[in-house]
Motif scaffolding. Structure first.
Motif, PDB file in Angstrom:
ATOM      1  N   ILE A  10       0.843  -1.142  -0.147  1.00 44.37           N
ATOM      2  CA  ILE A  10       0.133   0.045  -0.102  1.00 44.37           C
ATOM      3  C   ILE A  10       0.888   1.328  -0.083  1.00 44.37           C
ATOM      4  N   GLN A  11       0.764   2.042  -0.940  1.00 41.85           N
ATOM      5  CA  GLN A  11       1.498   3.321  -1.200  1.00 41.85           C
ATOM      6  C   GLN A  11       0.629   4.376  -0.403  1.00 41.85           C
ATOM      7  N   TRP A  12       1.559   5.702  -0.147  1.00 41.58           N
ATOM      8  CA  TRP A  12       0.942   6.953   0.182  1.00 41.58           C
ATOM      9  C   TRP A  12      -0.276   7.301  -0.508  1.00 41.58           C
ATOM     10  N   GLY A  13      -0.301   7.302  -1.968  1.00 41.82           N
ATOM     11  CA  GLY A  13      -1.231   7.854  -2.597  1.00 41.82           C
ATOM     12  C   GLY A  13      -2.765   6.809  -2.587  1.00 41.82           C
ATOM     13  N   ASP A  14      -2.480   5.869  -2.140  1.00 44.01           N
ATOM     14  CA  ASP A  14      -3.633   4.803  -1.898  1.00 44.01           C
ATOM     15  C   ASP A  14      -4.461   5.357  -0.661  1.00 44.01           C
ATOM     16  N   CYS A  15      -4.142   6.204   0.073  1.00 43.52           N
ATOM     17  CA  CYS A  15      -4.480   6.479   1.507  1.00 43.52           C
ATOM     18  C   CYS A  15      -5.476   7.676   1.444  1.00 43.52           C
ATOM     19  N   ASP A  16      -6.333   7.752   2.278  1.00 40.19           N
ATOM     20  CA  ASP A  16      -7.225   8.883   2.639  1.00 40.19           C
ATOM     21  C   ASP A  16      -6.237   9.561   3.906  1.00 40.19           C
ATOM     22  N   PRO A  17      -6.952  10.870   4.381  1.00 39.98           N
ATOM     23  CA  PRO A  17      -6.534  11.539   5.262  1.00 39.98           C
ATOM     24  C   PRO A  17      -6.341  10.620   6.690  1.00 39.98           C
ATOM     25  N   ALA A  18      -7.231   9.650   6.672  1.00 41.86           N
ATOM     26  CA  ALA A  18      -7.215   8.903   7.990  1.00 41.86           C
ATOM     27  C   ALA A  18      -6.132   7.792   8.056  1.00 41.86           C
ATOM     28  N   ASN A  19      -5.374   7.841   6.731  1.00 44.48           N
ATOM     29  CA  ASN A  19      -4.147   6.746   6.500  1.00 44.48           C
ATOM     30  C   ASN A  19      -4.632   5.289   6.159  1.00 44.48           C
ATOM     31  N   ILE A  20      -6.141   5.087   5.811  1.00 48.86           N
ATOM     32  CA  ILE A  20      -6.602   3.905   5.206  1.00 48.86           C
ATOM     33  C   ILE A  20      -6.911   3.928   3.635  1.00 48.86           C
ATOM     34  N   VAL A  21      -6.792   2.719   3.219  1.00 53.39           N
ATOM     35  CA  VAL A  21      -7.028   2.965   1.633  1.00 53.39           C
ATOM     36  C   VAL A  21      -8.330   3.464   1.352  1.00 53.39           C
ATOM     37  N   PHE A  22      -8.300   4.406   0.463  1.00 53.25           N
ATOM     38  CA  PHE A  22      -9.387   5.058   0.061  1.00 53.25           C
ATOM     39  C   PHE A  22     -10.181   3.812  -1.043  1.00 53.25           C
ATOM     40  N   TYR A  23     -11.344   3.540  -0.617  1.00 53.18           N
ATOM     41  CA  TYR A  23     -11.829   2.222  -1.235  1.00 53.18           C
ATOM     42  C   TYR A  23     -11.646   2.157  -2.786  1.00 53.18           C
ATOM     43  N   PRO A  24     -11.964   3.367  -3.612  1.00 52.71           N
ATOM     44  CA  PRO A  24     -11.843   3.445  -5.284  1.00 52.71           C
ATOM     45  C   PRO A  24     -10.151   2.842  -5.447  1.00 52.71           C
ATOM     46  N   ARG A  25      -9.509   2.998  -4.865  1.00 51.58           N
ATOM     47  CA  ARG A  25      -8.096   2.507  -5.114  1.00 51.58           C
ATOM     48  C   ARG A  25      -8.183   0.904  -5.285  1.00 51.58           C
ATOM     49  N   TYR A  26      -8.744   0.308  -4.266  1.00 52.00           N
ATOM     50  CA  TYR A  26      -9.023  -0.983  -4.347  1.00 52.00           C
ATOM     51  C   TYR A  26      -9.536  -1.486  -5.848  1.00 52.00           C
ATOM     52  N   PHE A  27     -10.552  -0.802  -6.257  1.00 53.40           N
ATOM     53  CA  PHE A  27     -11.272  -1.084  -7.514  1.00 53.40           C
ATOM     54  C   PHE A  27     -10.046  -1.157  -8.652  1.00 53.40           C
ATOM     55  N   GLU A  28      -9.303  -0.228  -8.411  1.00 56.91           N
ATOM     56  CA  GLU A  28      -8.043  -0.060  -9.646  1.00 56.91           C
ATOM     57  C   GLU A  28      -7.301  -1.372  -9.580  1.00 56.91           C
ATOM     58  N   MET A  29      -7.038  -1.785  -8.159  1.00 58.18           N
ATOM     59  CA  MET A  29      -6.011  -2.864  -7.975  1.00 58.18           C
ATOM     60  C   MET A  29      -6.737  -4.114  -8.421  1.00 58.18           C
ATOM     61  N   PHE A  30      -7.969  -4.216  -8.199  1.00 56.40           N
ATOM     62  CA  PHE A  30      -8.911  -5.393  -8.673  1.00 56.40           C
ATOM     63  C   PHE A  30      -8.724  -5.411 -10.354  1.00 56.40           C
ATOM     64  N   ASP A  31      -8.935  -4.159 -10.859  1.00 52.13           N
ATOM     65  CA  ASP A  31      -8.793  -4.273 -12.510  1.00 52.13           C
ATOM     66  C   ASP A  31      -7.274  -4.749 -12.717  1.00 52.13           C
ATOM     67  N   ASP A  32      -6.409  -4.242 -12.206  1.00 48.79           N
ATOM     68  CA  ASP A  32      -4.976  -4.627 -12.388  1.00 48.79           C
ATOM     69  C   ASP A  32      -4.671  -6.259 -12.261  1.00 48.79           C
ATOM     70  N   SER A  33      -5.422  -6.549 -11.106  1.00 45.16           N
ATOM     71  CA  SER A  33      -5.378  -8.097 -10.813  1.00 45.16           C
ATOM     72  C   SER A  33      -6.024  -8.723 -11.974  1.00 45.16           C
ATOM     73  N   THR A  34      -7.017  -8.449 -12.440  1.00 46.51           N
ATOM     74  CA  THR A  34      -7.679  -9.080 -13.474  1.00 46.51           C
ATOM     75  C   THR A  34      -6.862  -9.351 -14.902  1.00 46.51           C
ATOM     76  N   SER A  35      -6.324  -8.042 -15.182  1.00 45.88           N
ATOM     77  CA  SER A  35      -5.280  -7.978 -16.195  1.00 45.88           C
ATOM     78  C   SER A  35      -3.870  -8.782 -16.282  1.00 45.88           C
ATOM     79  N   VAL A  36      -3.589  -8.968 -14.759  1.00 46.07           N
ATOM     80  CA  VAL A  36      -2.430  -9.602 -14.556  1.00 46.07           C
ATOM     81  C   VAL A  36      -2.631 -11.386 -14.478  1.00 46.07           C
TER      82      VAL A  36
END
Length: 139
Positions: A10-36
């Motif tokens: 998890i990178q800095w840019g994945d996180c919101d001000p509360a330092n947890i992953v901002f949920y739309p970033r996961y959907f980008e990761m899922f899309d990448d995972s499908t490609s991979v």
């Protein structure tokens, strides 16, 4: 069933001000995972588009269940598999683990599409090639 696993930090840019992953970033990761997943099975998106005359493989439905949050610097393991095939659509399931605990379950429905033969401005679903189904259904 063919399953692909990958570790993601998890990178800095994945996180919101509360330092947890901002949920739309996961959907980008899922899309990448499908490609991979497709590449690991021997089907890169570019090759599929060329070989079968497709425009793409868009998502037509998606959802996720979040159980455990991740923060900057965490390592997660993403496990992806094609769960089922229909004529032109297929279901992808993603499981995200954080330190061996299930953190997220996500699901996508995708469709193979090509240009409509009578109107190139429209898209039309395309049947899933049998060789693709065979590759994903064996373990």
């Amino acid at each position: 069933m063919f399953v692909h696993r990958r570790d993601v930090q998890i990178q800095w840019g994945d996180c919101d001000p509360a330092n947890i992953v901002f949920y739309p970033r996961y959907f980008e990761m899922f899309d990448d995972s499908t490609s991979v997943l497709f590449e690991a099975a021997g089907f890169s998106k570019q090759d599929i588009v060329k070989k079968y005359g497709l425009v793409g493989i868009p998502i037509v439905d998606t959802r996720a269940k979040f159980y455990i949050a991740s923060t900057h610097g965490d390592w997660i393991t993403m496990e992806s598999r094609v769960e089922s095939f229909k004529r032109s659509s297929f279901e992808v399931a993603h499981k995200v683990y954080k330190e061996k605990a299930l953190a997220i379950e996500a699901f996508e429905t995708r469709v193979l599409v090509r240009r409509h033969p009578d109107d190139p401005d429209r898209l039309k679903s395309a049947p899933i090639p049998q060789e693709m189904i065979a590759k994903f259904m064996r373990g």
